[in-house]
Design an enzyme around this catalytic site. Structure first.
Site, PDB file in Angstrom:
ATOM      1  N   LYS A   8      43.469  48.971  26.281  1.00 48.77           N
ATOM      2  CA  LYS A   8      44.701  49.722  26.702  1.00 48.77           C
ATOM      3  C   LYS A   8      45.910  49.777  25.547  1.00 48.77           C
ATOM      4  O   LYS A   8      46.700  50.705  25.605  1.00 48.77           O
ATOM      5  CB  LYS A   8      45.554  48.514  27.907  1.00 48.77           C
ATOM      6  CG  LYS A   8      44.611  49.059  29.340  1.00 48.77           C
ATOM      7  CD  LYS A   8      44.668  50.203  29.804  1.00 48.77           C
ATOM      8  CE  LYS A   8      44.073  50.237  31.268  1.00 48.77           C
ATOM      9  NZ  LYS A   8      43.851  51.567  31.788  1.00 48.77           N
ATOM     10  N   ASN A  46      43.524  57.777  34.972  1.00 53.93           N
ATOM     11  CA  ASN A  46      44.264  56.616  35.554  1.00 53.93           C
ATOM     12  C   ASN A  46      42.776  55.618  35.951  1.00 53.93           C
ATOM     13  O   ASN A  46      42.970  54.377  36.544  1.00 53.93           O
ATOM     14  CB  ASN A  46      44.801  56.982  37.139  1.00 53.93           C
ATOM     15  CG  ASN A  46      45.456  55.568  37.694  1.00 53.93           C
ATOM     16  OD1 ASN A  46      45.996  54.952  36.903  1.00 53.93           O
ATOM     17  ND2 ASN A  46      45.426  55.767  38.822  1.00 53.93           N
ATOM     18  N   TYR A  75      40.302  44.056  27.833  1.00 51.05           N
ATOM     19  CA  TYR A  75      41.016  45.012  28.815  1.00 51.05           C
ATOM     20  C   TYR A  75      42.406  45.262  27.813  1.00 51.05           C
ATOM     21  O   TYR A  75      42.605  46.320  27.718  1.00 51.05           O
ATOM     22  CB  TYR A  75      41.344  44.434  29.894  1.00 51.05           C
ATOM     23  CG  TYR A  75      42.336  45.390  30.720  1.00 51.05           C
ATOM     24  CD1 TYR A  75      41.772  46.004  31.591  1.00 51.05           C
ATOM     25  CD2 TYR A  75      43.717  44.752  30.722  1.00 51.05           C
ATOM     26  CE1 TYR A  75      42.789  46.849  32.426  1.00 51.05           C
ATOM     27  CE2 TYR A  75      44.587  45.438  31.523  1.00 51.05           C
ATOM     28  CZ  TYR A  75      43.962  46.452  32.249  1.00 51.05           C
ATOM     29  OH  TYR A  75      44.914  47.484  33.087  1.00 51.05           O
ATOM     30  N   THR A 112      45.425  46.705  43.557  1.00 52.73           N
ATOM     31  CA  THR A 112      44.493  47.969  43.624  1.00 52.73           C
ATOM     32  C   THR A 112      43.081  47.104  43.587  1.00 52.73           C
ATOM     33  O   THR A 112      42.770  45.936  43.677  1.00 52.73           O
ATOM     34  CB  THR A 112      44.456  48.566  42.023  1.00 52.73           C
ATOM     35  OG1 THR A 112      43.644  47.893  41.160  1.00 52.73           O
ATOM     36  CG2 THR A 112      45.650  48.966  41.631  1.00 52.73           C
TER      37      THR A 112
END
Length: 163
Positions: free
Chosen positions: A94, A25, A90, A125
């Site tokens: 991913k 994670n 990113y 987050t």
């Protein structure tokens, strides 16, 4: 770093007597047009978001298998499926997590280890605090078309359905 993964997996096995689950994670992000990203920033994101889960699986799966089996959950991102302007590094990392997950799942299924991924949308987050630095970025994050609820989620909603 592969040595850090080895130490973490050994500590988990020693502390718990076995290892049955890995959740990959960790993630980082920065925002910038693809053609303006320098190679160091691109690779910084790839090292954490793509290489990190690979090394975690490489290190943990044999121990999970030796412990009688279990599961790996890799946290990818909706952006790995759809793309997102300003996030090429990113998104690429991913998307790679999705491919790694499928490939490694096939390779280790007979070892008694399931490997799956989840692809949440935007989550509130600490990563957002790093990436969202000005009013335009805040508007972009708040209005992403891939967010059906037109808002970001939070980890307390995503975690129970992920593990």
């Amino acid at each position: 770093d592969e040595e850090q993964w080895k130490a973490a997996v050994a500590a988990a096995k020693e502390g718990f007597g076995a290892l049955h689950m890995l959740v990959n994670n960790a993630g980082i992000v920065s925002v910038g047009p693809a053609l303006e990203l320098d190679a160091d920033e691109f690779m910084r994101v790839v090292r954490v978001n793509q290489l990190g889960p690979f090394l975690g699986m490489k290190t943990a799966i044999p121990v999970i298998a030796e412990s009688g089996g279990g599961a790996v959950v890799n946290v990818a991102s909706i952006d790995g499926h759809t793309g997102s302007p300003g996030l090429a590094h990113y998104v690429g990392a991913k998307h790679a997590v999705l491919g790694l997950t499928k490939t490694i799942a096939d390779e280790v299924a007979r070892m008694g280890v399931r490997v799956n991924s989840v692809s949440p949308g935007g989550m509130l987050t600490g990563m957002d605090v790093f990436a969202v630095s000005d009013a335009a970025d805040k508007q972009r994050v708040g209005e992403q078309a891939v967010e059906p609820a037109a808002r970001e989620g939070d980890a307390t909603a995503a975690a129970p359905v992920s593990v």
